[in-house]
Design a protein around this motif. Structure first.
Motif, mmCIF file in Angstrom:
data_model
loop_
_atom_site.group_PDB
_atom_site.id
_atom_site.type_symbol
_atom_site.label_atom_id
_atom_site.label_comp_id
_atom_site.label_asym_id
_atom_site.label_seq_id
_atom_site.Cartn_x
_atom_site.Cartn_y
_atom_site.Cartn_z
ATOM 1 N N HIS A 160 0.848 -1.197 0.000
ATOM 2 C CA HIS A 160 0.000 0.000 0.000
ATOM 3 C C HIS A 160 0.876 1.237 0.000
ATOM 4 O O HIS A 160 1.954 1.227 0.577
ATOM 5 C CB HIS A 160 -0.898 -0.012 1.248
ATOM 6 C CG HIS A 160 -2.164 0.784 1.103
ATOM 7 N ND1 HIS A 160 -2.168 2.157 1.087
ATOM 8 C CD2 HIS A 160 -3.466 0.403 0.972
ATOM 9 C CE1 HIS A 160 -3.427 2.584 0.944
ATOM 10 N NE2 HIS A 160 -4.230 1.537 0.872
ATOM 11 N N HIS A 161 0.398 2.310 -0.668
ATOM 12 C CA HIS A 161 1.185 3.547 -0.694
ATOM 13 C C HIS A 161 1.076 4.313 0.613
ATOM 14 O O HIS A 161 1.876 5.192 0.892
ATOM 15 C CB HIS A 161 0.748 4.429 -1.868
ATOM 16 C CG HIS A 161 -0.733 4.656 -1.894
ATOM 17 N ND1 HIS A 161 -1.610 3.736 -2.433
ATOM 18 C CD2 HIS A 161 -1.481 5.655 -1.398
ATOM 19 C CE1 HIS A 161 -2.844 4.188 -2.276
ATOM 20 N NE2 HIS A 161 -2.799 5.340 -1.643
ATOM 21 N N GLU A 162 0.086 3.974 1.428
ATOM 22 C CA GLU A 162 -0.055 4.691 2.696
ATOM 23 C C GLU A 162 0.623 3.922 3.828
ATOM 24 O O GLU A 162 0.486 2.701 3.938
ATOM 25 C CB GLU A 162 -1.525 4.944 3.011
ATOM 26 C CG GLU A 162 -2.029 6.082 2.162
ATOM 27 C CD GLU A 162 -3.484 6.411 2.390
ATOM 28 O OE1 GLU A 162 -3.807 7.591 2.373
ATOM 29 O OE2 GLU A 162 -4.293 5.480 2.561
ATOM 30 N N GLU A 163 1.317 4.664 4.653
ATOM 31 C CA GLU A 163 2.131 4.039 5.696
ATOM 32 C C GLU A 163 1.252 3.639 6.877
ATOM 33 O O GLU A 163 0.472 4.441 7.367
ATOM 34 C CB GLU A 163 3.248 5.017 6.085
ATOM 35 C CG GLU A 163 4.203 5.187 4.903
ATOM 36 C CD GLU A 163 5.025 6.458 4.923
ATOM 37 O OE1 GLU A 163 5.240 7.031 5.999
ATOM 38 O OE2 GLU A 163 5.461 6.865 3.834
ATOM 39 N N GLY A 164 1.403 2.381 7.293
ATOM 40 C CA GLY A 164 0.584 1.878 8.397
ATOM 41 C C GLY A 164 -0.599 1.054 7.922
ATOM 42 O O GLY A 164 -1.349 0.515 8.735
ATOM 43 N N ALA A 165 -0.771 0.926 6.597
ATOM 44 C CA ALA A 165 -1.927 0.185 6.069
ATOM 45 C C ALA A 165 -1.902 -1.284 6.522
ATOM 46 O O ALA A 165 -2.916 -1.819 6.976
ATOM 47 C CB ALA A 165 -1.954 0.278 4.545
ATOM 48 N N GLY A 168 4.213 2.425 1.776
ATOM 49 C CA GLY A 168 4.791 3.740 1.511
ATOM 50 C C GLY A 168 6.294 3.704 1.667
ATOM 51 O O GLY A 168 6.942 2.771 1.187
ATOM 52 N N SER A 169 6.846 4.687 2.357
ATOM 53 C CA SER A 169 8.297 4.625 2.572
ATOM 54 C C SER A 169 8.605 4.135 3.983
ATOM 55 O O SER A 169 9.665 4.404 4.533
ATOM 56 C CB SER A 169 8.954 5.973 2.286
ATOM 57 O OG SER A 169 8.306 6.994 2.973
ATOM 58 N N ASN A 170 7.670 3.421 4.577
ATOM 59 C CA ASN A 170 7.891 2.949 5.940
ATOM 60 C C ASN A 170 8.653 1.628 6.005
ATOM 61 O O ASN A 170 9.847 1.624 6.249
ATOM 62 C CB ASN A 170 6.544 2.848 6.672
ATOM 63 C CG ASN A 170 6.698 2.407 8.113
ATOM 64 O OD1 ASN A 170 7.665 2.762 8.766
ATOM 65 N ND2 ASN A 170 5.758 1.629 8.607
ATOM 66 N N GLN A 171 7.978 0.495 5.783
ATOM 67 C CA GLN A 171 8.604 -0.795 6.047
ATOM 68 C C GLN A 171 8.434 -1.764 4.882
ATOM 69 O O GLN A 171 7.459 -1.672 4.122
ATOM 70 C CB GLN A 171 7.977 -1.423 7.302
ATOM 71 C CG GLN A 171 8.445 -0.794 8.592
ATOM 72 C CD GLN A 171 9.719 -1.449 9.116
ATOM 73 O OE1 GLN A 171 9.945 -2.639 8.944
ATOM 74 N NE2 GLN A 171 10.560 -0.665 9.769
ATOM 75 N N ARG A 195 8.549 8.877 -5.519
ATOM 76 C CA ARG A 195 8.434 9.402 -4.150
ATOM 77 C C ARG A 195 8.744 10.900 -4.066
ATOM 78 O O ARG A 195 8.640 11.499 -3.016
ATOM 79 C CB ARG A 195 9.392 8.666 -3.209
ATOM 80 C CG ARG A 195 9.236 7.170 -3.236
ATOM 81 C CD ARG A 195 8.681 6.589 -1.956
ATOM 82 N NE ARG A 195 8.515 5.163 -2.085
ATOM 83 C CZ ARG A 195 7.333 4.542 -2.198
ATOM 84 N NH1 ARG A 195 6.231 5.236 -2.159
ATOM 85 N NH2 ARG A 195 7.269 3.242 -2.333
#
Lengths: 157, 304
Positions: free
Chosen positions: B104-109, B127-130, B229
């Motif tokens: 997912h492009h959203e972080e925490g999805a 996203g750019s999280n994990q 990004r």
């Protein structure tokens, strides 16, 4: 001239928010004023009072018997570390220093525009305090770490 | 038992080692035996953001284990494009499958999916999280090659600001007790400070000069400068070809140096590197499908 007029009058019953770092009092006043239940309450506001502990401090006295915990939490997030005193018959009968909770649920907006909490409806935000001294909190979802002071509150008065 | 694989932050070092050990078991398993493990199981691959190798390798991993795959590779033809919330998609698809793999492009999805679903959830990048499965395969690759992780000099090169594979791998290496890190990035793509713990035991060596670090490195972890990004395309143009390694540049490298790259590459690794002993990104991709089989087996509770 009556010297007493130069001081904030003592209140018989009510709440005193004390030990507010000088200049921060206005932020608390804004919070208080945003809650309809406090709109018609008598409030005295003192700026830059001399304090033995802090040098200078702000001070707010609210003539109300009870302060909603939601408001107290809200204040603890915006200006952590202030003292809340309950006054009865001119005496302090209860005193607490307020700090944000270790887990802050649905009170802050995540500062990351790409966080899922910013787009998903009805999703509560959860922040965990990772560093109390430097007021750093971590979003449970996007895992970013923020300074508490930099985050907007999500609280609906 | 852990239900989900969302973030390297959640994993204890023992759990990371277990995944690596399990991947080694999978690697040595005869293909004929492998197809019996997940027979009748369905993996839902929900890719809200485009991906080729992560999606294909997860799908191939599931098929190799005898399972089946449903899902989508982009959201254009799904109810997401009609405005369905992420939570609703999860609640619906959980009725059709046994495990989720989510990009997912959203972080925490993926975290949210793990919270609201009873099924195991694998984060295939948020996203750019994990990007924990990439990290596990990176660690597997490093461990396989060097028989250790701690004590190696690993240099991260390129986009250290947005690259989630870098962020995830860093976090994992810290769990392994690695304290010295080398970062090579242009100023605008430096590693954000929140990934650098204040603890004094850590040494972060940051430079803009790739040539300097090559002679002393064991692993060069290259990244693509990710155009998608950048909020401003002009900024991308300025840095897009900041670091390009070629065979000539690697002449100064120690013999054992391995170049890793999560792929896809654009210009950052010249094709003449492919023929050198240093090129390790294709074996790395092969390790990906092995590790992803190990992850599916573990999260679906299969005992080997």
């Amino acid at each position: 001239m009556n010297d007493n007029l130069l001081y904030i009058p003592k209140i018989e019953n009510g709440i005193v928010i004390d030990h507010i770092p000088s200049g921060e009092g206005i932020k608390i006043l804004e919070i208080i004023y945003s809650y309809p239940e406090l709109k018609n309450v008598a409030i005295t506001f003192g700026l830059n009072y001399l304090s033995t502990k802090f040098g200078k401090k702000d001070l707010i006295k609210i003539q109300i018997d009870y302060l909603n915990p939601k408001i107290i939490q809200h204040v603890s997030l915006v200006v952590p570390g202030v003292t809340i005193k309950s006054i009865k018959e001119f005496k302090v009968y209860k005193k607490i220093v307020i700090q944000p909770p270790d887990v802050i649920t649905n009170m802050l907006e995540c500062g990351n525009p790409k966080c899922i909490t910013r787009s998903e409806k009805n999703l509560e935000t959860v922040f965990v305090v990772t560093d109390k001294v430097n007021k750093r909190v971590k979003c449970n979802y996007c895992e970013r770490i923020f300074n508490l002071n930099g985050l907007k509150t999500r609280i609906q008065p | 038992m852990r239900k989900d694989l969302i973030s390297m932050d959640d994993l204890k070092i023992e759990e990371i080692k277990e995944f690596i050990a399990l991947a080694k078991v999978v690697e040595n398993m005869p293909a004929a035996d492998r197809v019996n493990y997940l027979r009748g199981k369905i993996m839902a691959a929900l890719f809200f953001e485009p991906s080729t190798r992560t999606r294909l390798s997860f799908e191939a991993a599931m098929y190799r284990l005898g399972g089946n795959v449903i899902g989508f590779a982009d959201t254009a033809a799904t109810s997401v494009s009609k405005g369905e919330s992420f939570s609703d998609t999860i609640h619906t698809v959980e009725n059709y499958s046994d495990i989720f793999v989510i990009r997912h492009h959203e972080e925490g999805a993926a975290r949210l999916a793990g919270e609201i679903s009873r099924l195991p959830v694998v984060n295939a990048g948020d996203g750019s999280n994990q990007h924990p499965t990439q990290t596990l395969l990176d660690l597997f690759t490093i461990e396989k090659q060097f028989s250790k992780v701690t004590g190696l000099n690993i240099a991260f090169v390129g986009d250290l600001k947005y690259s989630r594979t870098v962020h995830s791998l860093l976090m994992a290496l810290m769990k392994f007790g690695v304290t010295d890190f080398t970062f090579v990035a242009p100023k605008s793509l430096k590693l954000p400070d929140y990934f650098k713990p204040a603890d004094e035991k850590y040494n972060f060596y940051e430079t803009e000069n790739l040539e300097d670090v090559i002679p002393t490195c064991d692993v060069l972890y290259m990244t693509r400068i990710q155009r998608e990004r950048f909020p401003d395309i002009l900024e991308y143009e300025k840095v897009k070809n900041s670091y390009v390694i070629d065979a000539k540049l690697l002449e100064n490298a120690p013999e054992h140096l391995k170049v890793l790259h999560p792929l896809p590459r654009v210009n950052e690794i010249a094709y003449d590197v492919d023929n050198t002993e240093h090129a390790w990104y294709f074996p790395q991709a092969k390790n990906g499908i092995i590790m992803r089989q190990a992850i599916l087996l573990k999260l679906l509770g299969v005992k080997l």
